[in-house]
Scaffold this active site. Structure first.
Site, PDB file in Angstrom:
ATOM      1  N   TYR A 119       0.830  -1.209   0.000  1.00  0.00           N
ATOM      2  CA  TYR A 119       0.000   0.000   0.000  1.00  0.00           C
ATOM      3  C   TYR A 119       0.862   1.257   0.000  1.00  0.00           C
ATOM      4  O   TYR A 119       0.698   2.142  -0.846  1.00  0.00           O
ATOM      5  CB  TYR A 119      -0.938   0.004   1.203  1.00  0.00           C
ATOM      6  CG  TYR A 119      -1.812   1.230   1.251  1.00  0.00           C
ATOM      7  CD1 TYR A 119      -2.958   1.321   0.464  1.00  0.00           C
ATOM      8  CD2 TYR A 119      -1.476   2.323   2.054  1.00  0.00           C
ATOM      9  CE1 TYR A 119      -3.744   2.457   0.476  1.00  0.00           C
ATOM     10  CE2 TYR A 119      -2.258   3.459   2.073  1.00  0.00           C
ATOM     11  CZ  TYR A 119      -3.389   3.522   1.290  1.00  0.00           C
ATOM     12  OH  TYR A 119      -4.178   4.659   1.304  1.00  0.00           O
TER      13      TYR A 119
ATOM     14  N   LYS B 247       1.633   4.276  -3.092  1.00  0.00           N
ATOM     15  CA  LYS B 247       1.507   5.721  -2.889  1.00  0.00           C
ATOM     16  C   LYS B 247       2.836   6.427  -3.176  1.00  0.00           C
ATOM     17  O   LYS B 247       2.856   7.557  -3.672  1.00  0.00           O
ATOM     18  CB  LYS B 247       1.039   6.011  -1.465  1.00  0.00           C
ATOM     19  CG  LYS B 247      -0.354   5.459  -1.158  1.00  0.00           C
ATOM     20  CD  LYS B 247      -1.415   5.992  -2.113  1.00  0.00           C
ATOM     21  CE  LYS B 247      -2.805   5.513  -1.762  1.00  0.00           C
ATOM     22  NZ  LYS B 247      -3.836   6.027  -2.688  1.00  0.00           N
TER      23      LYS B 247
END
Length: 344
Positions: A213, A217
């Site tokens: 995750y 980003k």
């Protein structure tokens, strides 16, 4: 205001100093009371719940005339739209299907904007995914988190650039905000050692749910760093926005047991309200101007990108990622679209 690329990188670790200062000390900044979005058209992806729904509500509160809720489940989208329509009966609110796990769905969605919209002012790319376990998207062969959070988001952003340029009023740039996360500042980025880079995210042996995750980003930071070289702020303003750690989202919905208890406790102690978190989206697309182009916004301010981007190693990885991304999206002529924006 100094751009993110030109700011000195953070010199302290993300945890605990930056994170806790962000969550506990930063105060929301709201648009001026006379702000009006009348006649404007906005798209919010992942808009049926959480930050997407609340940011949609806030845009409508400033007299937004036309809102498109871009959602995977049209049934859930219609429920959200009905709620918003009761609150803002004068607005036009539509639900359009968009599956961020599908390149085909992304392209079909953009074709719809080209054919059905006479105007487009604001796009908030909020749809995102966190998975505790590895999973693959059958149509592309990519791991789900990298597909949704990076590859499809990047594709959607690029395809919408000429739409925004062509359908925003003359002299007023269109706006795109890509939802990021402060966790990008904390990504360890072990994939930097792989060549090629992107396929390493598709290997289950490399999968770590937290790193996957935060890593996606971080890739978003690298993408926007490069995108600013192709897109003029006079045509479309593109930025990244971190809503902060926020209550009322479904990002950790797969967590169970000890993990679920940890997230619940952390939200109780440090999380922002969904209203405050969503206000960062409105700030990024309505309040901030051309000075935010190609920047990372956190705590309602322009902030540095992840520290690695400022290093020689990080700059090399950014170039590699860009080349691989353009190759991955060659089927949609992503490079050609960006070159046309650059010439414009």
């Amino acid at each position: 205001m100094t751009a993110s690329r030109d700011l000195p990188p953070f010199s302290t670790p993300f945890y605990p100093k930056i994170h806790l200062k962000s969550q506990l000390c930063a105060k929301p900044q709201w648009p001026p009371k006379d702000t009006s979005l009348i006649d404007q058209v906005a798209i919010v992806t992942g808009a049926n719940t959480g930050l997407g729904l609340e940011s949609s509500r806030q845009l409508l509160s400033y007299n937004l005339s036309h809102l498109i809720l871009a959602v995977r489940s049209t049934a859930k989208g219609e429920t959200a739209a009905a709620t918003l329509q009761k609150e803002y009966p004068m607005a036009t609110i539509e639900v359009w299907q968009l599956d961020m796990a599908s390149y085909g769905s992304v392209r079909a969605f953009v074709r719809r904007t080209e054919s059905q919209l006479s105007r487009l002012d604001i796009v908030i790319l909020n749809a995102g995914l966190g998975r505790l376990n590895f999973g693959t998207v059958p149509s592309s062969g990519h791991e789900e988190v990298i597909q949704v959070n990076y590859l499809s988001t990047v594709l959607l952003c690029i395809l919408l650039l000429p739409v925004l340029k062509g359908k925003s009023p003359a002299g007023t740039p269109g706006r795109v905000s890509i939802v990021s996360s402060g966790l990008a500042l904390n990504a360890e980025f072990p994939h930097r050692s792989f060549s090629p880079l992107l396929p390493s995210y598709d290997d289950p042996k490399n999968y770590n749910w937290n790193e996957q995750y935060s890593g996606t980003k971080l890739l978003g930071h690298m993408f926007v760093w490069k995108l600013a070289d192709y897109v003029s702020a006079d045509d479309v303003v593109v930025n990244l926005v971190d809503p902060g750690f926020t209550k009322g989202t479904e990002l950790q919905r797969e967590a169970s047991g000890i993990q679920s208890l940890f997230f619940s406790f952390a939200k109780l102690i440090t999380a922002r309200t969904v209203k405050d978190g969503a206000s960062t989206y409105v700030d990024a697309t309505v309040v901030k101007g051309k000075e935010s182009h190609g920047c990372f916004l956190m705590d309602w301010q322009v902030q540095p990108f992840a520290t690695i981007l400022y290093t020689p190693e990080g700059k090399q990885a950014t170039e590699r990622l860009w080349e691989e991304t353009m190759a991955e999206l060659k089927f949609a002529d992503a490079q050609g679209i960006l070159q046309s924006m650059k010439r414009g």
